[in-house]
Write a protein that holds these residues in place. Sequence first.
Motif, short mmCIF file in Angstrom:
data_model
loop_
_atom_site.label_atom_id
_atom_site.label_comp_id
_atom_site.label_asym_id
_atom_site.label_seq_id
_atom_site.Cartn_x
_atom_site.Cartn_y
_atom_site.Cartn_z
N ALA A 68 43.17 62.27 77.59
CA ALA A 68 44.44 63.14 77.53
C ALA A 68 44.86 63.30 79.20
N ARG A 94 40.93 53.75 73.04
CA ARG A 94 41.82 54.45 71.83
C ARG A 94 41.75 53.58 70.97
N SER A 120 32.83 66.79 73.48
CA SER A 120 32.15 66.13 74.69
C SER A 120 31.29 65.17 74.31
N ILE A 151 34.17 68.30 67.29
CA ILE A 151 35.47 69.18 67.08
C ILE A 151 35.73 70.47 66.57
N GLY A 200 40.89 60.78 72.19
CA GLY A 200 42.42 61.06 72.49
C GLY A 200 42.23 62.56 73.62
N GLY A 201 41.49 63.27 73.20
CA GLY A 201 41.40 64.60 74.03
C GLY A 201 40.66 64.30 75.46
N LEU A 202 39.80 63.38 75.38
CA LEU A 202 39.10 63.10 76.65
C LEU A 202 39.91 62.46 77.68
N THR A 255 40.57 61.49 67.55
CA THR A 255 41.08 62.76 68.15
C THR A 255 40.17 63.16 69.25
N LEU A 256 38.91 62.90 69.09
CA LEU A 256 38.02 63.32 70.17
C LEU A 256 38.37 62.56 71.53
#
Length: 203
Positions: free
Chosen positions: A104, A85, A143, A137, A100-102, A97-98
């Motif tokens: 989460a 992060r 991914s 995104i 963080g999504g992975l 953002t990407l």
Amino acid sequence: MLATWSTGKVGPDIHVKVGKTIYSVPWRLIGQRLDARETWTTVQLFHNGHLVATHARAAKGKRTDMSHYPPEKIAFAMRTPTWCRRRAAEIGPACTTLIGGLLALGALYRLRSAQGVLGLADKHGAKRLELACAKAITAGDPSYRTVKGILAAGNERDQLPAAAGDGGAAAFLRGPASFANVIPMPGTIPGDAVTPGTTEEST
């Protein structure tokens, strides 16, 4: 249990099998044959008579000393979710953002993907990675595989479809094509005589 001896070959994963367990040894010994001395509590591994590793004995499974890996492998393994992060924030908001999504959900299971994305900065540069993350995104597929593919194709700088409708986020994500079948409601255009996207000519 008296000490028992056996021999084994160090595999490419830096481990050698002793009984039903595999034990790590220094990476420089990959491919070498070692002698193993096993007791109830300890397994000692020798190369040409020199002790190279000692482990607490396990009945089965895997015993690994991280210091046995080469320096670059150790550095990679130490890239925790917190590190990922922090590094993403250094690259840019899209990367943040990407990543963080992975991370989460199931961070430990998706950590390798996050590490892989960030590792692309070493090869392609942080600026290109940020653009590729933004494009992934927007494409709806944030991914590692998608980001890597965008960078490999070199099309991270390609223009994205222009915003449509009221310019909101949802319209931007769907793109202009989603408005192709929209029909103006009667009375929404003065005189109902102007086609959307055109202007009246003076008479």
